[in-house]
Design an enzyme around this catalytic site. Structure first.
Site, short mmCIF file in Angstrom:
data_model
loop_
_atom_site.label_atom_id
_atom_site.label_comp_id
_atom_site.label_asym_id
_atom_site.label_seq_id
_atom_site.Cartn_x
_atom_site.Cartn_y
_atom_site.Cartn_z
N ARG A 212 0.84 -1.20 0.00
CA ARG A 212 0.00 0.00 0.00
C ARG A 212 0.87 1.24 0.00
NH1 ARG A 212 -4.36 -1.65 4.57
NH2 ARG A 212 -5.18 -3.48 3.49
N ARG B 275 -1.46 -28.22 9.87
CA ARG B 275 -0.53 -27.50 10.74
C ARG B 275 -1.31 -27.22 12.01
NH1 ARG B 275 4.57 -27.47 10.50
NH2 ARG B 275 4.79 -25.35 11.30
N ASP C 265 -12.35 -18.68 6.21
CA ASP C 265 -12.55 -17.54 7.10
C ASP C 265 -13.96 -17.66 7.70
OD1 ASP C 265 -10.16 -16.12 7.04
OD2 ASP C 265 -10.66 -15.12 5.17
N ARG D 126 3.82 -15.06 16.98
CA ARG D 126 3.24 -13.78 17.37
C ARG D 126 2.76 -13.82 18.81
NH1 ARG D 126 -2.67 -13.19 14.37
NH2 ARG D 126 -3.54 -15.18 15.02
#
Length: 372
Positions: free
Chosen positions: A174, A247, A354, A278
């Site tokens: 972006r 996974r 999703d 994370r």
């Protein structure tokens, strides 16, 4: 026959289908082997914080139908996903945007940033042979080395040179100062947590928890006309053709006696040396406030580790390679012969979904099945 539908699994697919079936006047029983409803979107309140037990779930969609559907069951806040990348103590904005490029190269204008990326992309000539070459051909070496390489290798447990190029088809660049990770019109977190949202979907429906379908399969099957099965498709057929691979993710959770650990919901650790991928700080999904709008004095963090799945682990991400794809197609043929069973959801269809896509798929199947 006591029920029209037995639904195995109370995650989003099962809950949406159950809600629609009950609305159509059907008699429904939902079972789940876990002690709680809501599958992997399960949240529980700890220290006033809605803790995402099976990893961060941020609802985002461009599908108005899916958005209108979920907002019947919960009010959503205005949470916007703006992760931060930590590379050996250097912090970068994700997705790659002007803040990222300014920090990386000191460039100030979109033109300068664009020129820098262009110049670095030239390193790869010809068709990229692996993920490393593919990433460099898209965003150049500096961004690849600091923000993609280590994170991807930890996620897949393999060197980027050994991963196929197609895993990264595109990397959004972006040339603006927009930190919103998702290009989604609708985005947020249900106020009060996902568990409450799923409980609202399942209102008035009989739910039995701590019930393993395979322990009493024949007995449970006999209770209903049809079964909606949302567990692993290979488990349904007793792994007769082999085991599908996943996974998995392992979490290390800590309650800390401090109000703010990292100042953001998600910080990705993009160097290879840091073992976790994370850290999630759950309170920032709801702006650090409890349900009464008060500041929360403590915080909860989850370190996430990506791992190879082994039987007994929680399956998270299907391994979309050729071998597993072929094996799934063989299982799908068996599934099509089970006239009494609908296979749905991430595990039932061996597919990365999703949340909005799971909801859309369950609604689609319910329409087809219930003829409305």
């Amino acid at each position: 026959m006591k029920y029209d539908y037995l639904i195995v699994g109370s995650g989003l697919y099962g809950a949406v289908f159950a809600h629609e079936a009950k609305k159509a006047g059907k008699n429904v029983l939902v079972i789940d082997k876990r002690p709680n409803i809501a599958g992997n979107v399960y949240t529980e309140e700890i220290e006033g914080i809605n803790f995402h037990k099976y990893g961060a779930h941020i609802f985002h969609t461009n599908n108005k139908e899916a958005w209108n559907y979920v907002t019947q069951f919960a009010e959503f806040n205005r949470f916007t996903n703006s992760p931060v990348a930590n590379y050996k103590g250097e912090l970068y904005s994700l997705p790659f945007n002007m803040y990222t490029f300014n920090k990386m190269w000191g460039v100030v204008t979109p033109e300068e940033a664009s020129a820098k990326i262009e110049e670095q992309r030239k390193e790869i000539t010809g068709e990229p042979k692996n993920l490393e070459e593919q990433a460099i051909s898209l965003v150049g070496r500096d961004i690849y080395e600091k923000l993609i390489k280590g994170y991807t290798e930890k996620q897949w447990g393999r060197d980027c040179k050994d991963l196929p190029a197609f895993i990264i088809k595109r990397l959004p660049v972006r040339l603006t100062f927009d930190n919103n990770y998702f290009n989604a019109l609708y985005q947020g977190i249900p106020i009060g947590g996902y568990t409450q949202m799923v409980a609202n979907m399942l209102e008035g429906i009989e739910v039995r928890l701590g019930v393993d379908y395979f322990d009493n399969k024949a007995e449970l099957d006999a209770l209903a006309e049809k079964i909606v099965y949302t567990g692993p498709i290979d488990a349904y057929f007793n792994f007769s053709l082999g085991t599908l691979e996943y996974r998995s993710v392992r979490f290390e959770n800590e309650i800390l006696d401090q109000p703010n650990f990292q100042g953001n919901a998600a910080v990705n650790y993009t160097d290879r040396e840091t073992p976790w991928t994370r850290i999630i700080e759950h309170k920032w999904f709801e702006f650090g406030k409890d349900k009464n709008g008060n500041d929360i004095p403590k915080t909860i963090i989850s370190r996430e580790y990506s791992s190879e799945w082994k039987p007994g682990d929680e399956p998270y991400y299907p391994v979309n390679d050729e071998k597993n794809g072929q094996l799934y197609l063989e299982y799908k043929k068996l599934a099509e012969q089970e006239k009494k069973v609908i296979f749905g959801g991430r595990l039932g269809e061996y597919k990365y979904y999703d949340m909005d896509a799971v909801i859309a798929a369950a609604l689609e199947k319910a329409k087809e099945e219930l003829n409305y």
